[in-house]
Write a protein that holds these residues in place. Sequence first.
Motif, PDB file in Angstrom:
ATOM      1  N   PRO A  62       0.888  -1.083   0.078  1.00  0.00           N
ATOM      2  CA  PRO A  62      -0.059   0.054  -0.262  1.00  0.00           C
ATOM      3  C   PRO A  62       0.722   1.317  -0.113  1.00  0.00           C
ATOM      4  CG  PRO A  62       0.114  -1.036   2.146  1.00  0.00           C
ATOM      5  CD  PRO A  62       0.807  -1.944   1.171  1.00  0.00           C
ATOM      6  N   LEU A  63       2.252   1.154  -0.129  1.00  0.00           N
ATOM      7  CA  LEU A  63       2.974   2.368  -0.271  1.00  0.00           C
ATOM      8  C   LEU A  63       2.922   3.239  -1.259  1.00  0.00           C
ATOM      9  CD1 LEU A  63       6.408   0.772   1.113  1.00  0.00           C
ATOM     10  CD2 LEU A  63       4.779   1.867   2.390  1.00  0.00           C
ATOM     11  N   SER A  64       2.779   4.734  -1.028  1.00  0.00           N
ATOM     12  CA  SER A  64       2.460   5.595  -2.072  1.00  0.00           C
ATOM     13  C   SER A  64       3.978   6.144  -2.499  1.00  0.00           C
ATOM     14  CB  SER A  64       1.982   6.786  -1.634  1.00  0.00           C
ATOM     15  OG  SER A  64       2.547   7.558  -0.750  1.00  0.00           O
ATOM     16  N   GLY A  65       4.180   6.962  -3.238  1.00  0.00           N
ATOM     17  CA  GLY A  65       5.556   7.549  -3.776  1.00  0.00           C
ATOM     18  C   GLY A  65       5.981   8.543  -2.636  1.00  0.00           C
ATOM     19  N   ASN A  66       5.156   8.965  -1.776  1.00  0.00           N
ATOM     20  CA  ASN A  66       5.369   9.825  -0.578  1.00  0.00           C
ATOM     21  C   ASN A  66       6.140   9.096   0.429  1.00  0.00           C
ATOM     22  OD1 ASN A  66       4.703  12.169  -1.844  1.00  0.00           O
ATOM     23  ND2 ASN A  66       2.753  12.493  -0.921  1.00  0.00           N
ATOM     24  N   ASP A  67       5.412   7.774   0.713  1.00  0.00           N
ATOM     25  CA  ASP A  67       6.047   6.917   1.632  1.00  0.00           C
ATOM     26  C   ASP A  67       7.376   6.606   1.106  1.00  0.00           C
ATOM     27  OD1 ASP A  67       3.783   6.535   3.089  1.00  0.00           O
ATOM     28  OD2 ASP A  67       2.887   5.182   1.610  1.00  0.00           O
ATOM     29  N   ALA A 108       9.903   9.016   1.986  1.00  0.00           N
ATOM     30  CA  ALA A 108      10.332   9.301   3.304  1.00  0.00           C
ATOM     31  C   ALA A 108      11.416   8.458   3.757  1.00  0.00           C
ATOM     32  CB  ALA A 108       8.841   9.051   4.119  1.00  0.00           C
ATOM     33  N   CYS A 109      11.729   7.471   2.914  1.00  0.00           N
ATOM     34  CA  CYS A 109      12.822   6.340   3.413  1.00  0.00           C
ATOM     35  C   CYS A 109      14.120   6.755   2.947  1.00  0.00           C
ATOM     36  CB  CYS A 109      12.498   4.868   2.760  1.00  0.00           C
ATOM     37  SG  CYS A 109      10.928   4.222   3.209  1.00  0.00           S
ATOM     38  N   ASP A 110      15.359   6.569   3.628  1.00  0.00           N
ATOM     39  CA  ASP A 110      16.339   6.717   3.250  1.00  0.00           C
ATOM     40  C   ASP A 110      17.323   5.768   2.073  1.00  0.00           C
ATOM     41  OD1 ASP A 110      16.953   9.047   5.235  1.00  0.00           O
ATOM     42  OD2 ASP A 110      17.014   7.258   6.843  1.00  0.00           O
ATOM     43  N   VAL A 111      16.568   4.521   2.227  1.00  0.00           N
ATOM     44  CA  VAL A 111      17.144   3.651   1.064  1.00  0.00           C
ATOM     45  C   VAL A 111      16.050   2.405   1.116  1.00  0.00           C
ATOM     46  CG1 VAL A 111      18.355   2.340   3.070  1.00  0.00           C
ATOM     47  CG2 VAL A 111      19.377   2.453   0.526  1.00  0.00           C
ATOM     48  N   ALA A 112      16.354   2.060  -0.079  1.00  0.00           N
ATOM     49  CA  ALA A 112      15.607   0.722  -0.317  1.00  0.00           C
ATOM     50  C   ALA A 112      16.637  -0.378  -0.513  1.00  0.00           C
ATOM     51  CB  ALA A 112      14.949   0.737  -1.651  1.00  0.00           C
ATOM     52  N   ILE A 113      16.412  -1.631   0.205  1.00  0.00           N
ATOM     53  CA  ILE A 113      17.178  -2.891   0.099  1.00  0.00           C
ATOM     54  C   ILE A 113      16.365  -3.810  -0.763  1.00  0.00           C
ATOM     55  CG2 ILE A 113      18.585  -4.463   0.960  1.00  0.00           C
ATOM     56  CD1 ILE A 113      19.543  -2.769   3.139  1.00  0.00           C
ATOM     57  N   MET A 133      11.474   1.865 -10.162  1.00  0.00           N
ATOM     58  CA  MET A 133      10.334   2.541  -9.297  1.00  0.00           C
ATOM     59  C   MET A 133      11.137   3.698  -7.872  1.00  0.00           C
ATOM     60  SD  MET A 133       7.922   0.687  -6.376  1.00  0.00           S
ATOM     61  CE  MET A 133       9.609   0.077  -5.475  1.00  0.00           C
ATOM     62  N   CYS A 134      12.277   2.945  -7.729  1.00  0.00           N
ATOM     63  CA  CYS A 134      13.302   3.741  -7.033  1.00  0.00           C
ATOM     64  C   CYS A 134      13.676   5.144  -7.518  1.00  0.00           C
ATOM     65  CB  CYS A 134      14.380   2.776  -6.045  1.00  0.00           C
ATOM     66  SG  CYS A 134      13.486   1.440  -5.047  1.00  0.00           S
ATOM     67  N   PHE A 135      14.199   4.786  -8.602  1.00  0.00           N
ATOM     68  CA  PHE A 135      14.716   6.035  -9.332  1.00  0.00           C
ATOM     69  C   PHE A 135      13.967   7.129  -9.383  1.00  0.00           C
ATOM     70  CE2 PHE A 135      17.751   2.805 -11.881  1.00  0.00           C
ATOM     71  CZ  PHE A 135      18.438   2.420 -10.724  1.00  0.00           C
ATOM     72  N   LYS A 136      12.675   6.822  -9.702  1.00  0.00           N
ATOM     73  CA  LYS A 136      11.501   7.864 -10.035  1.00  0.00           C
ATOM     74  C   LYS A 136      11.294   8.373  -8.565  1.00  0.00           C
ATOM     75  CE  LYS A 136       8.857   5.682 -13.442  1.00  0.00           C
ATOM     76  NZ  LYS A 136       8.253   4.606 -13.937  1.00  0.00           N
ATOM     77  N   THR A 193      21.346   3.315 -17.719  1.00  0.00           N
ATOM     78  CA  THR A 193      20.657   4.782 -18.489  1.00  0.00           C
ATOM     79  C   THR A 193      19.452   5.365 -17.538  1.00  0.00           C
ATOM     80  OG1 THR A 193      21.017   3.643 -20.567  1.00  0.00           O
ATOM     81  CG2 THR A 193      19.640   5.470 -20.778  1.00  0.00           C
ATOM     82  N   ALA A 194      18.723   4.536 -16.993  1.00  0.00           N
ATOM     83  CA  ALA A 194      17.648   5.051 -16.313  1.00  0.00           C
ATOM     84  C   ALA A 194      18.124   5.791 -14.947  1.00  0.00           C
ATOM     85  CB  ALA A 194      16.592   3.995 -15.854  1.00  0.00           C
ATOM     86  N   CYS A 195      19.269   4.959 -14.429  1.00  0.00           N
ATOM     87  CA  CYS A 195      19.791   5.640 -13.054  1.00  0.00           C
ATOM     88  C   CYS A 195      20.200   6.915 -13.327  1.00  0.00           C
ATOM     89  CB  CYS A 195      20.690   4.553 -12.628  1.00  0.00           C
ATOM     90  SG  CYS A 195      21.369   4.956 -10.992  1.00  0.00           S
TER      91      CYS A 195
END
Length: 246
Positions: free
Chosen positions: A40-45, A48-53, A67-70, A91-93
């Motif tokens: 249920p996480l949104s882009g704003n959620d 609010a994080c520092d990093v994704a693993i 999704m993370c780059f965006k 390229t996307a990064c």
Amino acid sequence: MDKDMKILLIGYGKMGKEVEAIALQRGHEVSGRITAAGSPLSGNDLQACDVAIEFTRPEAAVDNLLMCFKAGLPVVTGTTGWHERAGEVKTACQSMEGSLLYASNFSIGVNILFDINRRLAALMSGQSGYAATIEETHHEQKLDRPSGTAVSLANDILDVHHRYENWALAGTDLAGDTLPVTSHREGNVTGKHNVAYTSDIDRIEIRHEAFNRRGFATGAVLAAEWLQGKKGIFTMRDYMASLTHV
Ligand SMILES: NC(=O)c1ccc[n+]([C@@H]2O[C@H](COP(=O)([O-])OP(=O)(O)OC[C@H]3O[C@@H](n4cnc5c(N)ncnc54)[C@H](OP(=O)(O)O)[C@@H]3O)[C@@H](O)[C@H]2O)c1
């Protein structure tokens, strides 16, 4: 580590759970978990994080990275088997000014093996009497074959050893310039890799055996800490280089 991080876990399987345990031990917070069933996480959620693993599946990894780059969220991924799409991801990064650190193996021990492998390959390149082989063994659920770690070992040998032009799974008749890689799938083996050079008179071998997944998870969390405040594309080699002076 400058500060505790809010971590988004993408994938909550064997590795996601192991990463969570190490992250909590190191004083970080797990702010969200994205599973195959979605989240249920949104882009704003995400912002609010520092990093994704990210530890998911080969076919899911690229969408997760995009999704993370965006969202402008730095991401560390250990998923293997997606590297034929590496160009697209890079390229996307770059175009989205993202932060990515990827590694086929986050274990510090394996990264030391990688370093020794490159040095050994350079030494053995001048020794025409020796034939190189790579062997890896993993648990039966592992989807990709050979392992991403074995592919990294093979590519590093190709880079410096003048005899080898490509690698292939062993089993068929391979040309002399093809480095054979043997894959075994057995029981619950976490991960074993060895590189051997065999001649008529002797054999030189380097090997690593992981006893559990803790080493991968620890390396991924250390890499996430190191990635804070950096932009661009990195690997564990960059992280390891930041630790050594040789
Ligand atoms: N680089 C390293 O050091 C290292 C170390 C170990 C493993 N690995 C790699 O890491 C990956 C994961 O390994 P694992 O042992 O954790 O596998 P696992 O136990 O099968 O876990 C993968 C998890 O990802 C979930 N998933 C699948 N698609 C997803 C999506 N689109 N979004 C979010 N989650 C999704 C799966 O959910 P379902 O179960 O519901 O499908 C599962 O929980 C593999 O590619 C493996 O080769 C790398």
